[in-house]
Design an enzyme around this catalytic site. Structure first.
Site, PDB file in Angstrom:
ATOM      1  N   LEU A 157       0.860  -1.167   0.000  1.00 28.26           N
ATOM      2  CA  LEU A 157       0.000   0.000   0.000  1.00 28.26           C
ATOM      3  C   LEU A 157       0.905   1.229   0.000  1.00 28.26           C
ATOM      4  O   LEU A 157       1.979   1.209   0.606  1.00 28.26           O
ATOM      5  CB  LEU A 157      -0.893   0.024   1.247  1.00 28.26           C
ATOM      6  CG  LEU A 157      -1.883  -1.132   1.425  1.00 28.26           C
ATOM      7  CD1 LEU A 157      -2.643  -0.969   2.735  1.00 28.26           C
ATOM      8  CD2 LEU A 157      -2.859  -1.205   0.251  1.00 28.26           C
ATOM      9  N   ASP A 158       0.456   2.301  -0.659  1.00 22.61           N
ATOM     10  CA  ASP A 158       1.229   3.533  -0.633  1.00 22.61           C
ATOM     11  C   ASP A 158       1.396   4.017   0.802  1.00 22.61           C
ATOM     12  O   ASP A 158       0.580   3.704   1.680  1.00 22.61           O
ATOM     13  CB  ASP A 158       0.533   4.619  -1.453  1.00 22.61           C
ATOM     14  CG  ASP A 158       0.452   4.277  -2.926  1.00 22.61           C
ATOM     15  OD1 ASP A 158       1.341   3.563  -3.408  1.00 22.61           O
ATOM     16  OD2 ASP A 158      -0.510   4.720  -3.586  1.00 22.61           O
ATOM     17  N   LYS A 159       2.411   4.806   1.047  1.00 20.82           N
ATOM     18  CA  LYS A 159       2.700   5.318   2.386  1.00 20.82           C
ATOM     19  C   LYS A 159       1.468   5.907   3.049  1.00 20.82           C
ATOM     20  O   LYS A 159       1.173   5.613   4.212  1.00 20.82           O
ATOM     21  CB  LYS A 159       3.798   6.385   2.301  1.00 20.82           C
ATOM     22  CG  LYS A 159       4.065   7.109   3.613  1.00 20.82           C
ATOM     23  CD  LYS A 159       5.070   8.236   3.433  1.00 20.82           C
ATOM     24  CE  LYS A 159       5.230   9.039   4.719  1.00 20.82           C
ATOM     25  NZ  LYS A 159       6.186  10.168   4.559  1.00 20.82           N
ATOM     26  N   ARG A 262      -6.093   5.777  -7.673  1.00 20.11           N
ATOM     27  CA  ARG A 262      -5.855   7.218  -7.710  1.00 20.11           C
ATOM     28  C   ARG A 262      -5.770   7.721  -9.154  1.00 20.11           C
ATOM     29  O   ARG A 262      -6.328   8.769  -9.498  1.00 20.11           O
ATOM     30  CB  ARG A 262      -4.573   7.544  -6.951  1.00 20.11           C
ATOM     31  CG  ARG A 262      -4.643   7.182  -5.473  1.00 20.11           C
ATOM     32  CD  ARG A 262      -3.268   7.130  -4.831  1.00 20.11           C
ATOM     33  NE  ARG A 262      -2.607   8.428  -4.865  1.00 20.11           N
ATOM     34  CZ  ARG A 262      -1.322   8.604  -4.552  1.00 20.11           C
ATOM     35  NH1 ARG A 262      -0.574   7.564  -4.194  1.00 20.11           N
ATOM     36  NH2 ARG A 262      -0.798   9.805  -4.585  1.00 20.11           N
TER      37      ARG A 262
END
Length: 348
Positions: A157-159, A262
């Site tokens: 997962l992105d930060k 996104r």
């Protein structure tokens, strides 16, 4: 041109002895040149991309003041300093970082990742990552599983995306899970909750568009022509609409490309609230909100994206597993504020 290289003295506020600082005085002929290009040429042993990364990471100074813009024009006679951090260790080290474990057995760990936690070490984030936390939690079970820099990591997962993740503890589990994620098997369920600007039309549907590197900004992804990117499919449904200002969407991944949700939502004209990369402009939909609420959404400090559900088959037993993560406090608070706003014609 004068250039000197020295080891920083060891004090309470300076880097350790292994950190090297290179100082360069700019000649008149370099005036107006980009700082990163000038420094790379003056030093000779570093590429411009490496110098640029060091500047952006806060390792450069000009006449004693921080230099953070690689494109800043050079000033003749100015003294530039570039600090080279000590080499990172070849393998991540264990760090006692708390983890919210949802499930664990001999083969895998399922956890609820908070926003702000980087998954694996990388330039700019050498430690303090999920991998460092997992090494402390699982001890000697993880090293070597899936590679030294990313032990046990099957997907990421992105930060600034929160939610459910699974990590493999054995090589057998890693191979099986990695294959399931790569093949996008039907039993694999990955759903996200996203607060997006505007109201999608239709309220439920699919976004099928290939994703690849942005042609002008290699740090970003973008929808690209067929043949230049990888196929990507996101299914979405509107959970709740807040007038025409924004909507809570439930998104299910049929593929798993970098930044897929996104990118797809931004491509559709409904970027995720708080997205600093794909939602840079103030959307027209924000005008429908009263000023205090508009400010709260525009000032949200991360992308409002949460991995809410993860379902898969156990890589060893074959049992069906499914895990859910409630919305984190920051997103829940934002939705509560929106819920207290009752625009005319609000759909729920």
């Amino acid at each position: 041109m004068t250039a000197t290289s020295h080891l920083s003295a060891r004090t309470d506020t300076t880097p350790p002895p292994s950190a090297e600082t290179i100082a360069v005085t700019a000649p008149a002929a370099a005036a107006g040149e980009r700082a990163d290009r000038f420094l790379a040429g003056a030093i000779g042993s570093l590429s411009r991309s490496r110098v640029k990364a060091l500047i952006e990471a806060g390792h450069a100074r000009r006449d004693g003041a921080p230099l953070t813009d690689p494109a800043q024009p050079v000033r003749a006679g100015a003294r530039y300093e570039l600090r080279l951090p000590p080499p990172a260790p070849a393998t991540p080290v264990a760090q006692p970082i708390p983890l919210a474990v949802l499930y664990e057995d001999a083969d895998l760990i399922v956890l609820d990742k908070p926003a702000g936690l980087v998954v694996h070490p990388a330039p700019g984030n050498p430690d303090g990552t999920l991998v460092n936390a997992l090494l402390a939690h699982a001890g000697a079970e993880l090293p070597g599983i899936g590679g030294e820099q990313r032990p046990g990591i099957v997907h990421r997962l992105d930060k600034d995306t929160s939610g459910v993740m699974v990590v493999a503890k054995t090589e057998r589990a890693h191979r099986a899970l990695a294959h399931a994620f790569a093949e996008r098997r039907e039993e694999l369920e990955r759903t996200y909750l996203a607060l997006a600007w505007g109201l999608p039309a239709p309220p439920a549907g699919a976004i099928e568009a290939p994703i690849g590197r942005h042609p002008a900004d290699r740090k970003r992804m973008a929808v690209v022509p067929a043949g230049r990117g990888k196929p990507a499919l996101t299914r979405y449904a509107t959970e709740r609409a807040f007038g025409t200002a924004c909507a809570l969407l439930r998104c299910r991944l049929a593929t798993g490309r970098t930044h897929q949700i996104r990118v797809h939502l931004a491509h559709m004209g409904h970027p995720v609230v708080g997205d600093p990369v794909y939602g840079r402009r103030i959307p027209a939909a924000a005008r429908a909100l009263p000023p205090p609420l508009r400010a709260a959404l525009l000032g949200f400090p991360r992308q409002a994206l949460h991995a809410a559900t993860l379902g898969f088959r156990h890589p060893v037993t074959g049992a069906a597993l499914r895990f859910e993560s409630p919305l984190p406090a920051d997103m829940a608070g934002l939705l509560a504020r929106l819920g207290g706003w009752a625009p005319a014609g609000n759909e729920e």
